[in-house]
Motif scaffolding. Structure first.
Motif, short mmCIF file in Angstrom:
data_model
loop_
_atom_site.label_atom_id
_atom_site.label_comp_id
_atom_site.label_asym_id
_atom_site.label_seq_id
_atom_site.Cartn_x
_atom_site.Cartn_y
_atom_site.Cartn_z
N ASN A 35 0.82 -1.22 0.00
CA ASN A 35 0.00 0.00 0.00
C ASN A 35 0.85 1.26 0.00
OD1 ASN A 35 1.00 0.05 2.58
ND2 ASN A 35 -0.98 -0.10 3.61
N GLU A 76 -1.97 -2.50 -3.95
CA GLU A 76 -2.51 -3.73 -3.37
C GLU A 76 -3.11 -4.63 -4.46
OE1 GLU A 76 -3.99 -3.22 0.92
OE2 GLU A 76 -4.52 -1.30 -0.03
N HIS A 77 -2.35 -4.71 -5.54
CA HIS A 77 -2.67 -5.61 -6.65
C HIS A 77 -1.45 -6.51 -6.87
CE1 HIS A 77 -6.09 -3.04 -7.45
NE2 HIS A 77 -6.46 -3.79 -8.47
N ASP A 93 -6.70 -8.45 -7.38
CA ASP A 93 -7.01 -7.29 -6.56
C ASP A 93 -7.13 -7.79 -5.12
OD1 ASP A 93 -8.15 -5.24 -5.12
OD2 ASP A 93 -9.63 -4.71 -6.64
N LYS A 95 -7.58 -6.37 -2.11
CA LYS A 95 -8.68 -5.87 -1.28
C LYS A 95 -10.02 -6.33 -1.83
CE LYS A 95 -8.47 -1.80 0.63
NZ LYS A 95 -8.37 -0.34 0.83
N ASN A 97 -10.44 -8.93 -3.72
CA ASN A 97 -10.41 -10.39 -3.80
C ASN A 97 -10.98 -10.89 -5.13
OD1 ASN A 97 -9.70 -12.95 -2.91
ND2 ASN A 97 -11.72 -13.30 -1.99
#
Length: 445
Positions: A35, A76-77, A93, A95, A97
């Motif tokens: 992040n 966050e990928h 992804d 977050k 999911n």
């Protein structure tokens, strides 16, 4: 043109910023599984020791800055797969999911490195932590605040800086390494002896020439480190053993060294067309031996990332290689090195000699002056300079950059001895100490 970038620390950030400026019409997408971006891990010890209070100063860019440049910044990928034949990436992804696929015209691999974690018995116990990224630094600070006894494993730059930081906070500290000397890859025995003496004088326990065999714990938390020569009670263990390239996605798809470091040419091109790589995921061209090797340094990363952008469309700017130049401050000692030590050069098959001088850094008629100790390593026959080390209490470490340039340009002792340096009594002598070391080398030859 679609440019995909995998990973965004030093090399990735440099590649993206420069590519956005050079190719304003390009569609640039970066995939970063963390992040945050551009964290200076070399600042972890300063942060841990309380010398840096605001960690935001350890970041020199941000996702927001990349967005301002028009970059599709996907934090966050995680890239799960890469098919270089089809020019496709499989991304998750984290977050959200969910998984999806993307394509590219040009791919930039800047996936960095990850700390080595050998399969030692008990390594999964709580309070055994790594030291690499921003999250690690926060964990180290939180856990070290509660710890009285701390063991650091690995006596490279990060390990040495951490033990000093912990000792500054009043902790009981032990530094363990399998080698007989700290910083043995960078410095000869004369310099490591001085560095070790400085650490011991501050109460740091050095457990060298010892191999960790296991960890023991109490209630799931580490309480003891067992080596082949002793046992060390502890509340916290920091692993600083080394790094490996984070390149598993590309195994058998691009040329690599045995450790997984991607091989690139002098224009940052991999063995696959339109696939570039930079930073800790790569091998670098090491000038003292003119060979590819793994030297994960932030300085290498930002240079290589910049070169990727400049050479993305066609080869324009050639990579000049590296000398692995680095420096460290250990209490009141300022130490820097470049290239090879004499022992390392001999292990590479070079026939070398070395010369060491100790000289006052400026004229003795000045109100004060300090000793500087400089070692030059050179080939016996050609007198080509292949390495150097400097140690002083006054900060003269920038001088090692001058010798780094000399190695890069294949300079010899006579050339360095007679290189033009300015003279001003506030700063140096009529014969600069770099000149003097090269002259001493010529006399020895």
């Amino acid at each position: 043109m679609k440019i995909a970038v995998i990973g965004c620390t030093h090399a990735g950030t440099a590649a993206i910023v420069n590519a956005a400026k050079l190719y304003p019409d390009a569609e640039i997408t970066v995939y970063e599984r963390n992040n945050n971006i551009s964290f200076l891990s070399c600042g972890i010890a300063l942060y841990v020791g309380g010398f840096v209070e605001d960690p935001n100063g350890l970041f020199y860019s941000s996702p927001e800055k990349l967005v301002e440049l028009g970059v599709d910044t996907k934090m966050e990928h995680e890239v799960l797969g890469a098919d270089l034949d089809r020019r496709t990436l499989l991304i998750r992804d984290i977050k959200g999911n969910k998984e999806f696929e993307d394509t590219y015209d040009k791919l930039i691999i800047t996936t960095g490195s990850w700390p080595l974690t050998p399969p030692i018995k008990g390594i999964d116990l709580e309070n055994i932590v790594l030291s690499k990224n921003f999250d690690h630094s926060n964990v180290i600070i939180e856990k070290s605040d509660k710890a009285e006894r701390i063991v650091v494993i690995g006596a490279g730059y990060i390990g040495v800086e951490l033990v000093e930081a912990f000792r500054h906070k009043g902790k009981e500290v032990t530094l363990i390494d399998a080698e007989e000397r700290i910083l043995s890859k960078y410095l000869d025995k004369d310099n490591t002896d001085a560095a070790e003496a400085a650490l011991k004088a501050e109460g740091i326990n050095l457990a060298l020439n010892q191999t960790v065999q296991s960890f023991e714990g109490t209630e799931g938390k580490v309480s003891k480190v067992i080596t082949d020569k002793g046992e060390y009670e502890t509340d916290l263990v920091i692993l600083c053993i080394g790094f490996r390239p984070n390149t598993g996605l590309f195994k058998d798809q691009v040329e690599m060294l045995g450790n997984g470091a991607i091989v690139v040419d002098r224009y940052m091109r991999t063995s696959r067309e339109d696939v570039f790589a930079a930073g800790d995921s790569c091998a670098v061209i090491f000038n003292p031996t003119d060979s590819s090797r793994y030297i994960p340094l932030a300085t290498n990363a930002v240079r290589m990332g910049t070169l990727v952008a400049k050479n993305l469309m066609e080869p324009q700017v050639r990579y000049m290689g590296t000398q692995g130049t680095s420096g460290i401050k250990i209490y009141d000692l300022n130490i820097a090195s470049t290239g090879l030590t004499a022992a390392a050069a001999e292990s590479e098959g070079l026939i070398v000699d070395s010369v060491t001088i100790e000289e006052n850094h400026r004229p003795e008629f000045m109100p004060d002056f300090e000793k500087v100790r400089l070692t030059l390593v050179f080939e016996k026959e050609s007198q080509r300079i292949v390495g150097a080390q400097l140690r002083s209490k006054i900060d003269l470490t920038q001088s090692i950059n001058t010798i780094s340039v000399a190695i890069q340009n294949h300079m010899t002792l006579p050339e360095l001895a007679l290189t033009d340096f300015f003279f001003q009594p506030h700063y140096n002598k009529p014969w600069n100490f770099i000149n003097q070391a090269a002259l001493a080398g010529m006399d020895k030859v």
